[in-house]
Design a protein around this motif. Sequence first.
Motif, PDB file in Angstrom:
ATOM      1  N   LEU A  97       0.858  -1.181   0.000  1.00 52.60           N
ATOM      2  CA  LEU A  97       0.000   0.000   0.000  1.00 52.60           C
ATOM      3  C   LEU A  97       0.894   1.230   0.000  1.00 52.60           C
ATOM      4  O   LEU A  97       2.012   1.195   0.511  1.00 52.60           O
ATOM      5  CB  LEU A  97      -0.896  -0.007   1.245  1.00 52.60           C
ATOM      6  CG  LEU A  97      -1.827  -1.215   1.365  1.00 52.60           C
ATOM      7  CD1 LEU A  97      -2.572  -1.175   2.690  1.00 52.60           C
ATOM      8  CD2 LEU A  97      -2.809  -1.247   0.203  1.00 52.60           C
ATOM      9  N   LEU A  98       0.410   2.308  -0.587  1.00 52.83           N
ATOM     10  CA  LEU A  98       1.169   3.552  -0.581  1.00 52.83           C
ATOM     11  C   LEU A  98       0.987   4.195   0.788  1.00 52.83           C
ATOM     12  O   LEU A  98      -0.118   4.504   1.198  1.00 52.83           O
ATOM     13  CB  LEU A  98       0.677   4.484  -1.693  1.00 52.83           C
ATOM     14  CG  LEU A  98       0.740   3.881  -3.098  1.00 52.83           C
ATOM     15  CD1 LEU A  98       0.103   4.805  -4.118  1.00 52.83           C
ATOM     16  CD2 LEU A  98       2.186   3.591  -3.481  1.00 52.83           C
ATOM     17  N   ARG A 101      -1.064   7.391   1.279  1.00 50.90           N
ATOM     18  CA  ARG A 101      -2.472   7.444   0.893  1.00 50.90           C
ATOM     19  C   ARG A 101      -3.335   6.752   1.922  1.00 50.90           C
ATOM     20  O   ARG A 101      -2.931   5.736   2.482  1.00 50.90           O
ATOM     21  CB  ARG A 101      -2.687   6.732  -0.450  1.00 50.90           C
ATOM     22  CG  ARG A 101      -2.200   7.501  -1.634  1.00 50.90           C
ATOM     23  CD  ARG A 101      -2.525   6.706  -2.881  1.00 50.90           C
ATOM     24  NE  ARG A 101      -2.209   7.457  -4.081  1.00 50.90           N
ATOM     25  CZ  ARG A 101      -3.007   7.506  -5.147  1.00 50.90           C
ATOM     26  NH1 ARG A 101      -4.147   6.848  -5.159  1.00 50.90           N
ATOM     27  NH2 ARG A 101      -2.662   8.213  -6.188  1.00 50.90           N
ATOM     28  N   ASN A 106      -5.864   4.313  -1.577  1.00 47.90           N
ATOM     29  CA  ASN A 106      -5.045   3.203  -2.028  1.00 47.90           C
ATOM     30  C   ASN A 106      -5.842   2.271  -2.928  1.00 47.90           C
ATOM     31  O   ASN A 106      -5.356   1.824  -3.967  1.00 47.90           O
ATOM     32  CB  ASN A 106      -4.505   2.424  -0.830  1.00 47.90           C
ATOM     33  CG  ASN A 106      -3.070   2.784  -0.514  1.00 47.90           C
ATOM     34  OD1 ASN A 106      -2.172   2.521  -1.296  1.00 47.90           O
ATOM     35  ND2 ASN A 106      -2.856   3.412   0.630  1.00 47.90           N
ATOM     36  N   LEU A 109      -6.217   3.419  -6.543  1.00 47.71           N
ATOM     37  CA  LEU A 109      -5.052   3.578  -7.426  1.00 47.71           C
ATOM     38  C   LEU A 109      -5.238   2.983  -8.836  1.00 47.71           C
ATOM     39  O   LEU A 109      -5.017   3.673  -9.833  1.00 47.71           O
ATOM     40  CB  LEU A 109      -3.793   3.010  -6.757  1.00 47.71           C
ATOM     41  CG  LEU A 109      -2.519   3.090  -7.585  1.00 47.71           C
ATOM     42  CD1 LEU A 109      -2.036   4.539  -7.706  1.00 47.71           C
ATOM     43  CD2 LEU A 109      -1.417   2.219  -6.997  1.00 47.71           C
ATOM     44  N   PRO A 142      -2.265   3.318   6.064  1.00 48.74           N
ATOM     45  CA  PRO A 142      -1.852   1.913   6.178  1.00 48.74           C
ATOM     46  C   PRO A 142      -1.197   1.567   7.520  1.00 48.74           C
ATOM     47  O   PRO A 142      -1.448   0.497   8.060  1.00 48.74           O
ATOM     48  CB  PRO A 142      -0.885   1.728   5.017  1.00 48.74           C
ATOM     49  CG  PRO A 142      -1.338   2.705   3.997  1.00 48.74           C
ATOM     50  CD  PRO A 142      -1.860   3.885   4.760  1.00 48.74           C
ATOM     51  N   GLN A 150      -4.248  -4.800   6.170  1.00 48.07           N
ATOM     52  CA  GLN A 150      -3.571  -4.224   5.003  1.00 48.07           C
ATOM     53  C   GLN A 150      -3.750  -5.136   3.797  1.00 48.07           C
ATOM     54  O   GLN A 150      -3.967  -4.675   2.673  1.00 48.07           O
ATOM     55  CB  GLN A 150      -2.081  -4.035   5.287  1.00 48.07           C
ATOM     56  CG  GLN A 150      -1.813  -2.961   6.317  1.00 48.07           C
ATOM     57  CD  GLN A 150      -0.329  -2.639   6.440  1.00 48.07           C
ATOM     58  OE1 GLN A 150       0.455  -2.881   5.533  1.00 48.07           O
ATOM     59  NE2 GLN A 150       0.048  -2.077   7.568  1.00 48.07           N
ATOM     60  N   ARG A 157      -8.173  -3.489  -3.506  1.00 47.07           N
ATOM     61  CA  ARG A 157      -7.544  -2.754  -4.596  1.00 47.07           C
ATOM     62  C   ARG A 157      -7.458  -3.598  -5.868  1.00 47.07           C
ATOM     63  O   ARG A 157      -7.632  -3.101  -6.973  1.00 47.07           O
ATOM     64  CB  ARG A 157      -6.139  -2.305  -4.179  1.00 47.07           C
ATOM     65  CG  ARG A 157      -5.391  -1.557  -5.276  1.00 47.07           C
ATOM     66  CD  ARG A 157      -3.992  -1.168  -4.843  1.00 47.07           C
ATOM     67  NE  ARG A 157      -3.223  -2.329  -4.433  1.00 47.07           N
ATOM     68  CZ  ARG A 157      -2.019  -2.273  -3.860  1.00 47.07           C
ATOM     69  NH1 ARG A 157      -1.467  -1.105  -3.618  1.00 47.07           N
ATOM     70  NH2 ARG A 157      -1.397  -3.368  -3.522  1.00 47.07           N
TER      71      ARG A 157
END
Lengths: 261, 258
Positions: A97-98, A101, A106, A109, A142, A150, A157
Amino acid sequence: MTGPTTAAAEPFIRLDGVSKVFRARRQEFLAVSDATFDVNEGELVSLVGPSGCGKTTLLKIIAGLFPHDGGTLAIGGAGSDFDPARDVGMVFQQPLLLKWRRVLENVLLPAEILGLPMGEARERANGLLDMVGLAGHEQKYPYELSGGMQQRAAIARSLIHDPRLILMDEPFGALDALTRERMNLELLRIWKQSRKTILFVTHGIAEAVFLGTKVVVLTAGPARMADRIDIDLPQPRTLDMKTHEQFGSYTRRIYHLLGVE
Amino acid sequence: MGPGLSAQTIWRWTAIVLVHLAVVLIWYLAVKVGKVPKFVLASPGDTVLSLFDTYPWFHNTMVTTAEIFGGYFLAVVVGVGLALLFSWFRTVENLLMPLVVSLNMIPKVALGPLIIVWFDYGIQTNIIIAFSISFLPILITTARGLREVEPDLVDLVRIMRATRRQVFVKIQLPGSLPYIFSGMKVAVVLAVAGAVVGEIIASDSGLAYLIGQVQVTLDTAAMMMAVILITLVGVVLYLIVLGLERLVVVRDARVETV
Ligand SMILES: Nc1ncnc2c1ncn2[C@@H]1O[C@H](COP(=O)(O)OP(=O)(O)O)[C@@H](O)[C@H]1O
Ligand SMILES: [Mg+2]
């Protein structure tokens, strides 16, 4: 090998003798050799084998990240509208995960990258976060989530752009045993609910049998197909099936194929 | 979590203030009890009182501030800019990076007199010296941050045929921000040192120049006040950078340095 030619019977993914050679410093390394198996639409196929046998390489080939060197690979069947850019979702062992964000952002994305309408995507993302059990955590970063949470976000995602195929590379490998069991059940529920085709890579034999409608066994060294085993355990799977005689005979067979007795 | 004043934050700031006050107290006691002569160590009180002497404090503080901030700003722009170029064009990196490393080996203090010959002395020269000392850590950490992209993450978006621009804007650049700030924090100290070096070698204004002037008259209090003012300028710059970092970088992603 020539399969059935009728469109209905045509598998979603067909690998026939797929091989991959890595070249580094004038050395050739055969990472995958002779991978041959089918995946039907809507199936959850487990891919099991020891570390280094080429599972990740195989997934990346299917994801279109790099070309294979030999054999044939067909996804979507003839005349289907499979779009490799839009129809593949991927989950790695690390959630990836970023950090900067929030969870919701996330999940969005892939939608941003593909240029999907963001209003709709946002609604979808909220629905998916709900489905993976992260309702109420949309606005967290995150680092505020546990490893399991996560990974749930990473699964959401992978689904945001509604791909037809989900590739999972040891997604629960970094989780503790208990969380892993729980995630297995969650994954089965998500699979049922989303009706996706899932290719699930693991080095856990019990996990492979428990999740898969079919298990593809790869042996050490360059991925050599050991066998394809249809798992005839009833759906939906429940944890107590792991104690059934039939479950044990599947795992024993795979242990045997992998040379572990 | 949020930016509100938590008990932890209040405690941290209290500790910061207390530690600094303690140093002043020890300083005071050292002068008082140790009976140190005035020209060796001035008391805190005398030091502050020297501000009311006739020295052009304000003008010199402004000059030094301009040099530090100017050199630092240039360092950030050039450091980050070069790092971006390096990341976009591999050949540029391969050509210039070794050169940058050798150039950095040049002792800037020794180069000072030459820079003065080239640029005459004055604020602009000291800006250049401050810049030349402080830009390298920014360049190196930024370049590293831009390089340090999780390969699996790039694969994840490459599956969706993400363009290089998308990878840069959505992953590479935000991912490098913590590194940029880490380099920027290190560079503050160097920019201060650079400006001071310039002023000491040759200059007609600035706080370090003032130190040289009052040294002749053994006005220790004023010398110490000048040192404190230079330090304060550096601290203000550091706090500005910290504040920016808080605005821009999510807590968990921050890279701890000094
Ligand atoms: N990009 C690459 N270049 C060279 N060798 C690679 C590369 N990727 C993987 N390999 C090698 O290929 C083999 C299979 O790797 P991998 O597919 O990651 O195995 P697994 O996922 O089953 O653990 C390993 O021996 C690995 O070192
Ligand atoms: Mg792997």
